[in-house]
Each structure stands twice: as C-alpha cells, then as structure tokens.
Scaffold this motif. Structure first.
Motif, PDB file in Angstrom:
ATOM      1  N   ALA A 150       0.830  -1.196   0.000  1.00  0.00           N
ATOM      2  CA  ALA A 150       0.000   0.000   0.000  1.00  0.00           C
ATOM      3  C   ALA A 150       0.875   1.262   0.000  1.00  0.00           C
ATOM      4  N   THR A 151       2.043   1.191   0.593  1.00  0.00           N
ATOM      5  CA  THR A 151       2.890   2.388   0.671  1.00  0.00           C
ATOM      6  C   THR A 151       3.910   2.445  -0.453  1.00  0.00           C
ATOM      7  N   PHE A 152       4.281   1.276  -1.014  1.00  0.00           N
ATOM      8  CA  PHE A 152       5.283   1.250  -2.075  1.00  0.00           C
ATOM      9  C   PHE A 152       4.614   0.999  -3.403  1.00  0.00           C
ATOM     10  N   ARG A 153       4.667   1.955  -4.292  1.00  0.00           N
ATOM     11  CA  ARG A 153       4.102   1.826  -5.635  1.00  0.00           C
ATOM     12  C   ARG A 153       5.165   2.207  -6.625  1.00  0.00           C
ATOM     13  N   PRO A 154       5.647   1.270  -7.417  1.00  0.00           N
ATOM     14  CA  PRO A 154       6.645   1.590  -8.428  1.00  0.00           C
ATOM     15  C   PRO A 154       6.033   2.432  -9.534  1.00  0.00           C
ATOM     16  N   PRO A 155       6.829   3.171 -10.282  1.00  0.00           N
ATOM     17  CA  PRO A 155       6.282   3.970 -11.377  1.00  0.00           C
ATOM     18  C   PRO A 155       5.585   3.096 -12.401  1.00  0.00           C
TER      19      PRO A 155
END
Length: 125
Positions: A116-121
């Motif tokens: 939920a906190t880490f979203r890659p481009p």
C-alpha cells in the motif's frame, strides 16, 4: 589570455607611481615643438631653456594634482563609524534529549513489504 590580463592589471597598478615619468617622456618627445611654440624664452637667439620651463610647470601641475587627490583620499579614509548601541547578552541553552523516541529502531530484517505504501512507477510495470 590570463597572462595579458595580469600584465594589464600590473601596469594599471604601477601607472600612478610613474606619472611624473610619463610627463617627462611626453616632454622629451615634443621638446622641439614646445621650445618653438610655448617656451617663454623662444624669441631669444641663444635659447638655453629649450622648453624646460614648460616641463617644470607640467611637473608642478602634476604634483599639485597628485597632492590634492591624496588629500581627498585622506579625508575619506579618516571617516570612521563607531557603533555604541546596546549589546545583546547571549545565554547558553543546554540541549536535553527527549526520553520517548519518536521512531523505532529495527534490529532485524523486515519480513515483508506493505504494497500500500510502495508503488513503483507505472512506466516500469
């Protein structure tokens, strides 16, 4: 280019001290013309002056001008500003470390990552 700049600046620094030499050299270059046109004794048959009277006038004029400039600079340099305003007293404040830390220190490796906190481009997906 740097060499020419150094030579130019050196010449500009030394130029004021060589001012009387400049007056003398300009006199020597034009001495015949000065002796024929400006000299006080130009109408005498045996003129022993050869324009030296004009040289002395020019050197005296240069020296007076130089002295006037030095007096002007001296007046400007004697102007001193003194500040007698109130002085602020500084107090030393000791730093105290907070007892409760605002963060937790991890001593082990994390087991998982929250997606939920880490979203890659999106361009790499």
């Amino acid at each position: 280019m740097r060499k020419y700049l150094v030579i130019l600046l050196s010449f500009l620094i030394l130029f004021p001290s060589c001012g009387s030499m400049f007056v003398y050299f300009s006199f020597k270059i034009n001495q015949d013309k000065i002796a024929r046109t400006i000299c006080v004794q130009r109408k005498l048959v045996f003129n022993s002056c050869n324009g030296r009277c004009e040289l002395q006038k020019s050197i005296k004029k240069y020296a007076d001008n130089e002295k006037e400039m030095q007096d002007t600079l001296k007046e400007k340099s004697e102007l001193v500003y003194i500040d007698n305003g109130p002085t602020a007293e500084l107090l030393l404040i000791s730093f105290t470390e907070p007892k409760n830390a605002a963060f937790t220190e991890l001593k082990e490796k994390p087991v998982s990552v929250c997606s939920a906190t880490f979203r890659p481009p999106s361009c790499f997906i």
